[in-house]
Write a protein that holds these residues in place. Structure first.
Motif, short mmCIF file in Angstrom:
data_model
loop_
_atom_site.label_atom_id
_atom_site.label_comp_id
_atom_site.label_asym_id
_atom_site.label_seq_id
_atom_site.Cartn_x
_atom_site.Cartn_y
_atom_site.Cartn_z
N VAL A 178 0.84 -1.19 -0.02
CA VAL A 178 0.15 -0.01 0.04
C VAL A 178 0.84 1.42 0.04
O VAL A 178 0.51 2.36 0.38
N GLY A 179 2.21 1.14 -0.66
CA GLY A 179 2.85 2.06 -0.50
C GLY A 179 2.48 3.57 -0.92
O GLY A 179 2.37 4.70 -0.35
N GLY A 180 2.20 3.47 -2.23
CA GLY A 180 1.63 4.59 -2.85
C GLY A 180 0.42 5.43 -2.24
O GLY A 180 0.33 6.74 -1.94
N PRO A 181 -0.75 4.67 -2.16
CA PRO A 181 -1.79 5.09 -1.37
C PRO A 181 -1.73 5.63 -0.27
O PRO A 181 -2.08 6.68 0.21
N LEU A 182 -0.98 4.94 0.53
CA LEU A 182 -0.72 5.45 2.12
C LEU A 182 0.18 6.58 2.16
O LEU A 182 -0.27 7.76 3.02
N ILE A 183 1.04 6.95 1.44
CA ILE A 183 1.90 7.88 1.58
C ILE A 183 1.13 9.03 0.68
O ILE A 183 1.40 10.28 1.55
N ASN A 184 0.45 8.88 -0.20
CA ASN A 184 -0.18 9.96 -0.69
C ASN A 184 -1.28 10.46 0.15
O ASN A 184 -1.55 11.80 0.34
N GLU A 185 -1.89 9.62 0.83
CA GLU A 185 -2.96 10.04 1.90
C GLU A 185 -2.09 11.04 3.01
O GLU A 185 -2.78 11.93 3.53
N GLY A 186 -1.10 10.43 3.24
CA GLY A 186 -0.14 10.93 4.55
C GLY A 186 0.26 12.45 4.06
O GLY A 186 0.16 13.41 4.76
N PHE A 187 0.53 12.65 2.75
CA PHE A 187 0.88 13.97 2.08
C PHE A 187 -0.27 15.04 2.37
O PHE A 187 -0.39 16.01 2.48
N SER A 188 -1.45 14.34 1.76
CA SER A 188 -2.67 14.95 1.62
C SER A 188 -3.30 15.63 2.91
O SER A 188 -3.74 16.71 3.03
N GLY A 189 -3.13 14.93 4.05
CA GLY A 189 -3.63 15.01 5.28
C GLY A 189 -2.38 15.80 6.13
O GLY A 189 -2.69 16.00 7.27
N LYS A 190 -1.23 15.94 5.66
CA LYS A 190 -0.11 16.80 6.12
C LYS A 190 0.23 15.92 7.48
O LYS A 190 0.80 16.59 8.38
N ARG A 191 0.20 14.68 7.36
CA ARG A 191 0.53 13.87 8.61
C ARG A 191 2.00 13.37 8.21
O ARG A 191 2.87 12.91 9.25
#
Length: 373
Positions: A97-110
């Motif tokens: 889940v590398g891409g989805p999780l990292i993109n969500e982390g960037f989007s949520g500023k986590r």
């Protein structure tokens, strides 16, 4: 692999479930990332710098891959940030889940930085999450086309009408599509089966698929006799290789250039260590933890066209620029993104330039010829 509801790529239900679980865990772990106070231009100070990177289970723990593992073990970045009252957090991310999780982390500023692949990053940017490549992390990874045991095929043309396992939207889709185009074929000439690499060995052994597009796990299947390599990006231009870089969230990079510089300096230091021939065996050992046997990693590295030192070069090369233009164009043409990505705007060279000066490494790696930058 998305950060925006308008840019979702298809992935299977199990991956969606795992992503949701990991996101919940990541949110809990990283909830305290933000701080208060006054940073550059009135931006808030930060209490934590968070770097996400691919990790693998090994001996009961998660171990990071590539330069991130070296940065962690060297400890320099942690010490430098601590002097500023900032904590360093490394966020492990599963390859599934590398891409989805990292993109969500960037989007949520986590998360503030991530060492991850080209396609997912382009998708995030197209979905409205501004990112910057603050440091390249080498010359890219080779991609392999393998065919199942017993199949009489020696070229892509021999696979016309056959079932090919290709995890759609992942970085290795781009070189495969280039191979298809160069061969005078099109994706519709094949039966593309969208499955992740973890499920591919069983699909090949059972005959559910006839071929697969993979990274170094293709060499592992070759070694085990499950499949046979018939093509790789070693037979293609340098910009065909799958790339991963150190990406930074643009708002963080702009607001905190001092912290960004420390992060980039740490990755350049790690690249310097990895570039030393004396450390070659240790680099291979690290790369094999929890992922591949050392013999497979060594075989993957065995490319005489790239000197050992240059494999880890953080230089913004012409091949890197060409590659990201190709990624942006392909993703748009194939409908994987809806908005054009400005590939040139992705590149932020100032931090590597300063890191080379700070560390007295100017000239250590090959530089682009005049007029090629």
């Amino acid at each position: 692999m998305v950060a925006n509801q308008t840019s979702f790529l298809p992935f299977d239900r199990a991956t969606r479930c795992l992503t949701a679980i990991l996101l919940a865990l990541a949110g809990a772990v990283l909830a305290g990332c933000g701080g208060s106070g006054g940073g550059k231009g009135g931006a808030p100070d930060v209490k934590t710098v968070t770097i996400a990177s691919i990790a693998y289970p090994y001996q009961g723990q998660q171990v990071f891959s590539g330069l991130t593992s070296v940065v962690l073990e060297q400890g320099w970045l942690k010490e430098q940030l601590a002097k500023k009252g900032v904590e360093l957090v490394f966020q492990p991310v599963s390859t599934a889940v590398g891409g989805p999780l990292i993109n969500e982390g960037f989007s949520g500023k986590r998360i503030d930085f991530a060492a991850y692949g080209d396609f997912p990053a382009a998708i995030a940017v197209a979905g409205g999450v501004p990112l910057k490549i603050v440091a390249p992390v080498g010359q890219g990874q080779d991609v392999y086309l393998v065919v199942r045991k017993g199949l009489a095929a020696n070229s892509l043309a021999d696979l016309k009408g056959k079932r090919i396992a290709l995890h759609r939207g992942r970085p290795w889709e781009l070189p495969f599509s280039k191979l298809v185009d160069r061969s005078g074929l099109k994706l519709d000439d094949f039966k593309i089966v969208n499955i992740n690499p973890g499920a591919t060995p069983a699909a090949l052994e059972s005959g559910s698929v006839d071929a697969a597009v993979l990274l170094s796990d293709g060499l592992l299947l070759d070694q085990k006799g499950i499949a046979r390599v018939i093509w790789s990006t070693r037979d293609a231009p340098a910009d065909w290789r799958m790339r991963a870089e150190l990406f930074g969230r643009q708002d963080f990079v702009d607001a905190h250039p001092d912290l960004t510089q420390l992060v980039v300096n740490a990755y350049v230091r790690a690249a310097t260590w990895s570039s030393d021939e004396a450390n070659k065996a240790e680099v291979i050992r690290k790369a094999a933890r929890g992922a591949m046997p050392e013999a497979v990693v060594e075989r993957d590295y065995a490319n005489s066209d790239i000197a050992w030192r240059e494999r880890f070069s953080p230089i913004f090369s012409p091949a890197l620029r060409t590659h990201y233009h190709s990624v942006a164009d392909y993703a748009l043409q194939r409908g994987l993104i809806r908005n054009k990505v400005d590939a040139d705007a992705l590149l932020d060279e100032r931090f590597v330039t300063q890191a080379l000066k700070d560390l007295k490494l100017e000239g250590f790696w090959a530089q682009p010829a005049p007029g090629q930058r």
